[in-house]
Design a protein around this motif. Structure first.
Motif, PDB file in Angstrom:
ATOM      1  N   ILE A 248     -19.248  16.589   8.609  1.00  0.00           N
ATOM      2  CA  ILE A 248     -17.949  16.378   9.244  1.00  0.00           C
ATOM      3  C   ILE A 248     -17.474  17.629   9.979  1.00  0.00           C
ATOM      4  CG2 ILE A 248     -15.508  15.868   8.798  1.00  0.00           C
ATOM      5  CD1 ILE A 248     -17.397  13.460   8.628  1.00  0.00           C
ATOM      6  N   GLN A 249     -17.838  18.793   9.480  1.00  0.00           N
ATOM      7  CA  GLN A 249     -17.366  20.029  10.117  1.00  0.00           C
ATOM      8  C   GLN A 249     -17.928  20.213  11.523  1.00  0.00           C
ATOM      9  OE1 GLN A 249     -15.044  20.785   8.203  1.00  0.00           O
ATOM     10  NE2 GLN A 249     -15.962  19.481   6.636  1.00  0.00           N
ATOM     11  N   THR A 250     -19.040  19.557  11.817  1.00  0.00           N
ATOM     12  CA  THR A 250     -19.609  19.642  13.167  1.00  0.00           C
ATOM     13  C   THR A 250     -19.160  18.480  14.046  1.00  0.00           C
ATOM     14  OG1 THR A 250     -21.612  18.401  12.581  1.00  0.00           O
ATOM     15  CG2 THR A 250     -21.655  20.779  12.232  1.00  0.00           C
ATOM     16  N   ARG A 251     -18.403  17.543  13.471  1.00  0.00           N
ATOM     17  CA  ARG A 251     -17.975  16.351  14.216  1.00  0.00           C
ATOM     18  C   ARG A 251     -16.459  16.263  14.373  1.00  0.00           C
ATOM     19  NH1 ARG A 251     -20.551  12.185  10.270  1.00  0.00           N
ATOM     20  NH2 ARG A 251     -19.670  10.598  11.662  1.00  0.00           N
ATOM     21  N   ALA A 252     -15.714  16.830  13.420  1.00  0.00           N
ATOM     22  CA  ALA A 252     -14.252  16.765  13.480  1.00  0.00           C
ATOM     23  C   ALA A 252     -13.727  17.647  14.613  1.00  0.00           C
ATOM     24  CB  ALA A 252     -13.656  17.196  12.145  1.00  0.00           C
ATOM     25  N   ILE A 253     -12.548  17.298  15.128  1.00  0.00           N
ATOM     26  CA  ILE A 253     -12.006  17.950  16.321  1.00  0.00           C
ATOM     27  C   ILE A 253     -11.297  19.256  15.993  1.00  0.00           C
ATOM     28  CG2 ILE A 253     -10.410  17.668  18.263  1.00  0.00           C
ATOM     29  CD1 ILE A 253     -10.754  14.576  17.793  1.00  0.00           C
ATOM     30  N   SER A 254     -10.383  19.197  15.020  1.00  0.00           N
ATOM     31  CA  SER A 254      -9.507  20.338  14.756  1.00  0.00           C
ATOM     32  C   SER A 254      -8.926  20.205  13.356  1.00  0.00           C
ATOM     33  CB  SER A 254      -8.379  20.362  15.800  1.00  0.00           C
ATOM     34  OG  SER A 254      -7.361  21.276  15.449  1.00  0.00           O
ATOM     35  N   ASN A 255      -8.373  21.300  12.841  1.00  0.00           N
ATOM     36  CA  ASN A 255      -7.655  21.219  11.563  1.00  0.00           C
ATOM     37  C   ASN A 255      -6.164  20.981  11.771  1.00  0.00           C
ATOM     38  OD1 ASN A 255      -6.817  23.672  12.523  1.00  0.00           O
ATOM     39  ND2 ASN A 255      -7.350  24.850  10.693  1.00  0.00           N
ATOM     40  N   ASP A 256      -5.759  20.828  13.024  1.00  0.00           N
ATOM     41  CA  ASP A 256      -4.362  20.540  13.357  1.00  0.00           C
ATOM     42  C   ASP A 256      -4.190  19.028  13.479  1.00  0.00           C
ATOM     43  OD1 ASP A 256      -1.888  20.083  14.577  1.00  0.00           O
ATOM     44  OD2 ASP A 256      -2.004  21.903  15.787  1.00  0.00           O
ATOM     45  N   PRO A 257      -3.455  18.393  12.567  1.00  0.00           N
ATOM     46  CA  PRO A 257      -3.337  16.929  12.597  1.00  0.00           C
ATOM     47  C   PRO A 257      -2.704  16.394  13.876  1.00  0.00           C
ATOM     48  CG  PRO A 257      -1.798  17.881  11.005  1.00  0.00           C
ATOM     49  CD  PRO A 257      -2.715  18.977  11.426  1.00  0.00           C
ATOM     50  N   GLN A 258      -1.822  17.166  14.500  1.00  0.00           N
ATOM     51  CA  GLN A 258      -1.181  16.701  15.731  1.00  0.00           C
ATOM     52  C   GLN A 258      -2.169  16.687  16.897  1.00  0.00           C
ATOM     53  OE1 GLN A 258       1.690  15.292  15.558  1.00  0.00           O
ATOM     54  NE2 GLN A 258       1.939  15.920  13.414  1.00  0.00           N
ATOM     55  N   VAL A 259      -3.021  17.700  16.955  1.00  0.00           N
ATOM     56  CA  VAL A 259      -4.056  17.744  17.996  1.00  0.00           C
ATOM     57  C   VAL A 259      -5.012  16.569  17.827  1.00  0.00           C
ATOM     58  CG1 VAL A 259      -6.077  19.015  18.834  1.00  0.00           C
ATOM     59  CG2 VAL A 259      -3.943  20.233  18.357  1.00  0.00           C
ATOM     60  N   VAL A 260      -5.488  16.370  16.598  1.00  0.00           N
ATOM     61  CA  VAL A 260      -6.415  15.266  16.326  1.00  0.00           C
ATOM     62  C   VAL A 260      -5.749  13.933  16.644  1.00  0.00           C
ATOM     63  CG1 VAL A 260      -7.780  14.095  14.555  1.00  0.00           C
ATOM     64  CG2 VAL A 260      -7.636  16.596  14.570  1.00  0.00           C
ATOM     65  N   SER A 261      -4.506  13.785  16.230  1.00  0.00           N
ATOM     66  CA  SER A 261      -3.789  12.533  16.463  1.00  0.00           C
ATOM     67  C   SER A 261      -3.676  12.226  17.950  1.00  0.00           C
ATOM     68  CB  SER A 261      -2.393  12.612  15.839  1.00  0.00           C
ATOM     69  OG  SER A 261      -1.669  11.430  16.094  1.00  0.00           O
ATOM     70  N   GLU A 262      -3.345  13.227  18.747  1.00  0.00           N
ATOM     71  CA  GLU A 262      -3.172  13.000  20.183  1.00  0.00           C
ATOM     72  C   GLU A 262      -4.478  12.570  20.844  1.00  0.00           C
ATOM     73  OE1 GLU A 262      -1.204  15.090  24.133  1.00  0.00           O
ATOM     74  OE2 GLU A 262      -1.300  16.209  22.246  1.00  0.00           O
ATOM     75  N   LEU A 263      -5.564  13.260  20.506  1.00  0.00           N
ATOM     76  CA  LEU A 263      -6.855  12.919  21.111  1.00  0.00           C
ATOM     77  C   LEU A 263      -7.365  11.566  20.626  1.00  0.00           C
ATOM     78  CD1 LEU A 263      -8.788  16.315  21.119  1.00  0.00           C
ATOM     79  CD2 LEU A 263      -7.499  15.241  22.948  1.00  0.00           C
ATOM     80  N   VAL A 264      -7.206  11.307  19.346  1.00  0.00           N
ATOM     81  CA  VAL A 264      -7.659  10.038  18.773  1.00  0.00           C
ATOM     82  C   VAL A 264      -6.889   8.872  19.386  1.00  0.00           C
ATOM     83  CG1 VAL A 264      -7.534   8.668  16.652  1.00  0.00           C
ATOM     84  CG2 VAL A 264      -8.615  10.918  16.614  1.00  0.00           C
ATOM     85  N   ARG A 265      -5.590   9.035  19.561  1.00  0.00           N
ATOM     86  CA  ARG A 265      -4.785   7.961  20.155  1.00  0.00           C
ATOM     87  C   ARG A 265      -5.176   7.725  21.615  1.00  0.00           C
ATOM     88  NH1 ARG A 265       0.376   9.462  20.477  1.00  0.00           N
ATOM     89  NH2 ARG A 265       0.155  11.505  19.495  1.00  0.00           N
ATOM     90  N   MET A 266      -5.467   8.800  22.337  1.00  0.00           N
ATOM     91  CA  MET A 266      -5.930   8.659  23.717  1.00  0.00           C
ATOM     92  C   MET A 266      -7.259   7.905  23.757  1.00  0.00           C
ATOM     93  SD  MET A 266      -7.222  11.590  26.392  1.00  0.00           S
ATOM     94  CE  MET A 266      -5.760  12.602  26.255  1.00  0.00           C
ATOM     95  N   TYR A 267      -8.162   8.291  22.874  1.00  0.00           N
ATOM     96  CA  TYR A 267      -9.478   7.657  22.805  1.00  0.00           C
ATOM     97  C   TYR A 267      -9.337   6.159  22.528  1.00  0.00           C
ATOM     98  CZ  TYR A 267     -14.308   6.861  21.245  1.00  0.00           C
ATOM     99  OH  TYR A 267     -15.586   6.384  21.091  1.00  0.00           O
ATOM    100  N   CYS A 268      -8.542   5.818  21.527  1.00  0.00           N
ATOM    101  CA  CYS A 268      -8.370   4.416  21.149  1.00  0.00           C
ATOM    102  C   CYS A 268      -7.741   3.613  22.287  1.00  0.00           C
ATOM    103  CB  CYS A 268      -7.509   4.304  19.893  1.00  0.00           C
ATOM    104  SG  CYS A 268      -8.316   4.928  18.401  1.00  0.00           S
ATOM    105  N   GLU A 269      -6.782   4.199  22.953  1.00  0.00           N
ATOM    106  CA  GLU A 269      -6.110   3.514  24.062  1.00  0.00           C
ATOM    107  C   GLU A 269      -7.097   3.156  25.168  1.00  0.00           C
ATOM    108  OE1 GLU A 269      -2.711   4.488  27.441  1.00  0.00           O
ATOM    109  OE2 GLU A 269      -2.709   5.614  25.556  1.00  0.00           O
TER     110      GLU A 269
END
Length: 442
Positions: A248-269
């Protein structure tokens, strides 16, 4: 000389015990790669062992040697008989499933997403109304983009001819190191790679959105409608030399939940705009899990309060924003909510927490039930499948070793009716019908 013979006979005895033990695994995912020739190997080995041990018995009168060799032969012959018995049981149960009441078969099969080894296996599965199929690298050998597209079109045509709904055609195409469709598809950048390339500002978001759109277009053009991505786990500083697959450490985006949330939501959209079902994984976030859950039981190392403020943020935000979305349930333990069951089998997590805090409409799919912590759990994959449906999951993923589905269906059909399963399946069917409408099925 006698000492050497005794040592040799004792070694043969230990070897025969090992052989006997392996025959109990003849139908396990562990030996999947040799399954097609496993019985041939077992009976050939039995024949050779018998010749060798018999020759030693004839040459020696030592009682110790003869007893050990006799016991060795007994273990070898019993192992061969055990292999034949296990294969007979499997074939009998497979036949029972194929000849079962079509309504009962449909009731459970439409909640299973299946992997397959070869075209012959796929042809058998296409006769059953499974929810869909998982494609990975070994299914694509020698294919180009056009042949992959043709194969998926053929799957959907056969389904239509049988009167089945649109099949969920899924894969792990995260990008980066997890790109199961590349080749023949071009390898896309992962969200982590895109984040490193662009960072987050107004201009980079446009570039990232365009890159995600290109990935979605590639998937859509060949017929993939269900992608096991994005990785919504947080990036933590964990290190485990026995982590061979999770990484997971080579696949996860960031340790900042807001950063991950923003990118994940963009991806899903973007995926949803292209009629592809995205999958948030691995709920509830396994960034703090140091164990590789393909092989070992792993624990989420945060309290529920900490998870709500960190790991759960990308999951909850995305579920609140999108009505059509999938969530992959990890096999990790969230012990504060359920100390006995992993997340993928836990009613306390799935029904009592996720459905209430996250989404009533999300499609909840387990991680592969062939993984060791599930398959070698008490009751195995059969009990785990029933437990997961009771807990409230929508789809059971049986991808690495698809043939395990016959064991699962045999027991589910035999049990016929379980009130807790039936109640959950009624609600799940509504979600799956909504998903079919999303794909354009009438």
């Amino acid at each position: 000389m006698l000492f050497i013979l005794r040592i040799t006979s004792f070694a043969c005895f230990l070897l025969s015990i090992g052989f006997f033990a392996i025959t109990f695994l003849i139908r396990d995912p562990l030996l999947l790669k040799v399954r097609s020739v496993s019985l041939w190997i077992v009976f050939s080995a039995t024949f050779l062992f018998t010749l060798f041990f018999s020759s030693l018995v004839k040459k020696n009168r030592d009682r110790f040697v003869r007893i050990l060799l006799f016991l060795s032969l007994l273990f070898v012959w019993t192992g061969a008989a055990n292999s034949a018995y296990k294969e007979l049981i499997f074939q009998t149960r497979k036949k029972a499933v194929l000849n079962s009441d079509p309504k009962l078969l449909k009731k459970f099969a439409e909640h299973i997403l299946l992997g397959y080894r070869n075209d012959e296996e796929l042809e058998n599965y296409l006769k059953i109304p499974f929810a869909g199929f998982f494609l990975t690298s070994h299914n694509l050998s020698g294919m180009n983009v056009e042949t992959l597209k043709g194969k998926i079109e053929k799957i959907q045509k056969v389904r239509k001819d049988f009167g089945f709904p649109i099949a969920l055609i899924s894969s792990d195409q995260e990008g980066g190191i997890v790109s199961r469709l590349s080749p023949p598809l071009k390898r896309p950048a992962s969200l982590l790679e895109l984040y490193k390339m662009f960072q987050i500002d107004s201009d980079s978001k446009t570039k990232m959105r365009r890159a995600i759109f290109e990935k979605a277009k590639d998937l859509r053009d060949v017929g993939i409608n269900f992608n096991f991505s994005p990785v919504a786990d947080l990036k933590e500083q964990n290190s485990n030399p026995l982590d061979f697959f999770s990484q997971i450490q080579t696949r996860a985006i960031s340790n900042d939940p807001q950063v991950v949330s923003e990118l994940v939501r963009m991806y899903c959209e973007v995926m949803i705009e292209n009629r592809i079902l995205p999958t948030l994984k691995h709920f509830p976030g396994i960034g703090t899990v140091t164990e590789d859950t393909h092989f070992f039981n792993g624990n989420v190392r945060r309290t529920t309060a900490e998870l709500k403020n960190k790991d759960l943020v990308p999951f909850i935000d995305s579920m609140k924003e999108q009505k059509i979305i999938a969530v992959m349930l990890s096999h990790s333990f969230w012990k504060e909510l359920d100390s006995q069951n992993p997340v993928s089998l836990s009613k306390a997590v799935i029904t009592d927490f996720l459905r209430k805090e996250g989404s009533e409409s999300a499609i909840l799919i387990t991680d592969d039930l062939n993984m060791f912590p599930i398959y070698y759990r008490s009751g195995g994959i059969v009990q785990a499948s029933a437990d997961s449906l009771k807990a409230g999951s929508d789809l059971l993923l049986i991808s690495y070793d698809g043939e395990q589905v016959y064991e699962v269906l045999y027991e589910l059909i035999r049990s016929r009716s379980d009130h807790s399963i039936d109640k959950n399946l009624e609600q799940s069917n509504l979600r799956l019908k909504a998903l079919q409408r999303f794909f354009g099925s009438k």
